[in-house]
Structure formats: C-alpha cells, structure tokens
Design an enzyme around this catalytic site. Structure first.
Site, PDB file in Angstrom:
ATOM      1  N   ASP A 140       0.809  -1.214   0.000  1.00 53.20           N
ATOM      2  CA  ASP A 140       0.000   0.000   0.000  1.00 53.20           C
ATOM      3  C   ASP A 140       0.845   1.268   0.000  1.00 53.20           C
ATOM      4  O   ASP A 140       0.594   2.201  -0.771  1.00 53.20           O
ATOM      5  CB  ASP A 140      -0.929  -0.013   1.224  1.00 53.20           C
ATOM      6  CG  ASP A 140      -1.960   1.089   1.187  1.00 53.20           C
ATOM      7  OD1 ASP A 140      -3.090   0.843   0.745  1.00 53.20           O
ATOM      8  OD2 ASP A 140      -1.638   2.225   1.612  1.00 53.20           O
ATOM      9  N   ALA A 167      -5.043   2.697  -0.110  1.00 50.84           N
ATOM     10  CA  ALA A 167      -5.002   2.202  -1.488  1.00 50.84           C
ATOM     11  C   ALA A 167      -5.608   0.812  -1.591  1.00 50.84           C
ATOM     12  O   ALA A 167      -6.322   0.500  -2.552  1.00 50.84           O
ATOM     13  CB  ALA A 167      -3.572   2.199  -2.004  1.00 50.84           C
ATOM     14  N   ASP A 168      -5.340  -0.042  -0.621  1.00 52.34           N
ATOM     15  CA  ASP A 168      -5.874  -1.402  -0.654  1.00 52.34           C
ATOM     16  C   ASP A 168      -7.403  -1.394  -0.617  1.00 52.34           C
ATOM     17  O   ASP A 168      -8.067  -2.053  -1.424  1.00 52.34           O
ATOM     18  CB  ASP A 168      -5.341  -2.212   0.530  1.00 52.34           C
ATOM     19  CG  ASP A 168      -3.904  -2.673   0.331  1.00 52.34           C
ATOM     20  OD1 ASP A 168      -3.361  -2.490  -0.771  1.00 52.34           O
ATOM     21  OD2 ASP A 168      -3.320  -3.206   1.288  1.00 52.34           O
ATOM     22  N   PHE A 169      -7.961  -0.667   0.328  1.00 56.79           N
ATOM     23  CA  PHE A 169      -9.420  -0.647   0.455  1.00 56.79           C
ATOM     24  C   PHE A 169     -10.071   0.076  -0.718  1.00 56.79           C
ATOM     25  O   PHE A 169     -11.113  -0.349  -1.228  1.00 56.79           O
ATOM     26  CB  PHE A 169      -9.827   0.004   1.775  1.00 56.79           C
ATOM     27  CG  PHE A 169      -9.779  -0.927   2.952  1.00 56.79           C
ATOM     28  CD1 PHE A 169     -10.731  -1.910   3.118  1.00 56.79           C
ATOM     29  CD2 PHE A 169      -8.771  -0.830   3.891  1.00 56.79           C
ATOM     30  CE1 PHE A 169     -10.693  -2.771   4.197  1.00 56.79           C
ATOM     31  CE2 PHE A 169      -8.711  -1.683   4.985  1.00 56.79           C
ATOM     32  CZ  PHE A 169      -9.678  -2.665   5.143  1.00 56.79           C
TER      33      PHE A 169
END
Length: 370
Positions: A140, A167-169
């Site tokens: 991330d 960024a991941d979510f």
C-alpha cells in the site's frame, strides 16, 4: 441478509490478503454467491498476526465473512481441473496475483475465456498488467507514493503513512464497482471481459487537482494548502487533556459561528488571511489547549460550526450517531469480532449483514451452483 441486487450471480474469489478478498466481499454484500478458492495451506492472512483459538486471525475472518471457502491446489492437475469446473459455472472471477502467475499455472486469461466466454475476469494487481513495474513487488505505501497519494499529505517536514491502508481498500471498492458494471454490460452484449485494475492507479485517479496545480506551479507546500493544514479553520487541535478536536469551518457562516461561540469575533475577518495561516493557527492552538475535550464538546456541539471531537477507536462504535446507524456489529464471546458492514441502506432497511465464512468441499459448491 445481503442485498438482493446481485442475487443469482456466482463469483469466484481467488484473492489473498486484503484488496481482492474485500472486493469479492462487497459483491457478496450485494447478493452474489462468493466462493473463495485458497491453496491447501489457506490464505496467508489466516496466520498474519495474532491468531484466535481457532487458528485464524481476526482480519482473515472479517475480510472473508459472507463467503464459502474451498481449498484447491492449483499447482496440481486435479486442482486445476476442479478450478476450471468451478470457473465454467461462474459469472465473475476476482483475482489479485501478479501478472503472469495464472498463465504459468495454465489457467490464464485466454484459457479462462475459452472455458467461459461470459466470464467477467477482474485482475487487481499492484501496478497493472503492463508497463515497467508490472512485475515489481509492492504494498500500500508504495502504491500511495507512486500514485501521488503521499506527496501532498502529512506534516510540513514529511509525508505520513495513512492507516488503515487506503489504497488497498479503495482499489477493492473500485474493483467491485467495475465487476458490477461489467456484469451489467454483459447483459447487453452476452460477452464477458477482462478487467485490468491496479492498486496504484486507483490512487492516481484521485490526483487530478494536485497534478494540475503542480503543472501550473501553484501547488502549496505540504501542510500549507486549505485542506492539508494551512488554514486555521480546517485543522486538528490538541485539547488540555491530550485529546484532539477537529474543526472544518470552511464556509464563512460556520467560521463565524465558531468565532462567536468562543468569544473571538475579531477572528471572523481573518479567515481570509494568506495561507499558511501560521499566526492564526497558533492562537487557535492556544485556545483549544486551554480546556479539555469534554468542555469543548459542551460548548461547541450545540453550535453549527463543523466541530467534532476525535473519538478513540474504542469509542467509535459507541458514538451516538454510529450506534444509531447500525453499521457496526459487535460479536460476543472471549474473542469477539467487530464488523463494519457496507455503509448502504436500501428503502430504509439496515446495512447488509454478513454470515461468518464457512469452509466447504468443492462437490457441495458445484451442487449448489448446478
């Protein structure tokens, strides 16, 4: 219960860790039947961090609630054959491997298209399937950096890590949106498609304002813009008891209400001071440091001025508005899970609930999908 919008649709989740599994979970929240395929040892997230008595981490159980989990060895001929049988019956596949991994296993994009021309295949990778970074490792923080999500965020002397991993979510949500849209498009064309998504480019897609300002030479330094800490009316302030309060009185009427409530009408005209408003900010810092958070809540909660106390994480679930909206669901027992459901309510109903993940054999899944 899940929402009914994707009811009847079948999704195979071939993701691991966070982004892919969360994308598939959102599709399950919307009604899709999601089967998560894991290697014989399981998703590594099962053991990444402290584990509960059942041998699984809380993070793994939270990200995979609402799914059926089957274990297949895709490195074996039997495992690949079983996977192909499953994909042939699916509407969508969500995977988050590096580009080329499925090709090496013999179940790449072309093979999947041949097995199921109607399949919507979403590939969520760190950098995308092409370009010089396509095979580069990352997490991330790396994606936030290259995608422009760090340079303008943080304190004047350095960028700051965002948490939880933004960024991941965010890329998971973009993937779920793309899959849902592609499934709608398939209803018109009868054909599936391959969706090339990247975690970095999700962040990059938010940077139009900043990139334009940078290109024009008008981008303020970090911590000096209106929304990054340069304005006294839009800041986080420490209170006398070491707690924090947020003020976001951007509009003149809210700033006026705040200034009048704290007995400083002389500040009203200073909202338009040049950025960064170092002197005015220092005055507000001294003001907030003069009382504890409870006193500021008592004074400013009744005022329409965009003031909010900053609750600790242990306080969030009991915040009166959060509790009233019902998005947080707390379990019971010695190792309770605290679930945050999809923030969506349809026709006055509650957020879509998630059943705990369940493990199953492939035969049972195929029988259910027949």
């Amino acid at each position: 219960m899940p929402l009914p919008f994707l009811s009847g649709l079948r999704v195979v989740d071939l993701g691991q860790y966070l982004p892919g599994p969360h994308a598939a979970q959102l599709l399950a929240d919307l009604g899709a039947a999601v089967v998560k395929v894991e290697p014989p040892d399981g998703d590594p997230l099962r053991r990444l961090g402290p584990t509960d008595a059942d041998g699984m981490t809380a993070a793994y159980k939270l990200l995979n609630a609402g799914k059926t989990v089957v274990r297949l060895d895709l490195k074996s001929a039997d495992g690949r054959a079983a996977f192909e049988t499953l994909v042939a019956k699916a509407d969508a596949l969500v995977e988050s491997y590096r580009p080329g991994v499925l090709d090496k296993l013999g179940i790449g994009r072309d093979r999947l298209r041949a097995l199921n021309p109607r399949l919507v295949h979403a590939s969520l990778s760190g950098w995308g399937s092409t370009g010089p970074y396509a095979l580069r490792a990352g997490h991330d923080l790396n994606y936030m950096a290259v995608g422009g999500g760090l340079d303008s965020s943080g304190l004047p002397d350095r960028p700051m890590i965002s948490h939880p991993p933004v960024a991941d979510f965010a890329s998971a949500q973009q993937t779920a949106l793309a899959v849902a849209a592609a499934l709608l498009g398939r209803e018109r064309t009868g054909q599936g498609c391959f969706l090339d998504l990247s975690i970095m480019e999700t962040v990059l897609g938010w940077q139009g304002f900043q990139l334009t300002a940078a290109a024009r030479g008008t981008m303020p330094e970090r911590g000096e813009s209106l929304l990054s800490g340069g304005a006294a009316c839009y800041r986080i302030y420490r209170t006398a008891d070491g707690r924090f309060a947020t003020l976001s009185a951007l509009e003149a009427k809210f700033w006026r209400g705040f200034c009048e409530a704290v007995g400083r009408p002389d500040w009203i005209a200073r909202q338009s001071d040049p950025l960064p408003q170092t002197a005015l900010t220092a005055e507000l810092e001294a003001l907030f440091a003069s009382r504890d958070l409870a006193a500021w809540k008592a004074l400013l909660d009744p005022v329409d001025c965009c003031f909010e106390a900053l609750p600790t994480l242990i306080e969030v679930a009991d915040h009166p508005h959060v509790a009233a909206r019902g998005q947080v669901r707390r379990g019971t027992g010695p190792e309770p899970l605290v679930e945050t459901l999809m923030g969506l309510r349809v026709d006055g109903g509650p957020p879509p609930a998630r059943d705990p993940l369940r493990e199953s054999g492939l035969d049972a899944v195929l029988a259910a999908w027949s």
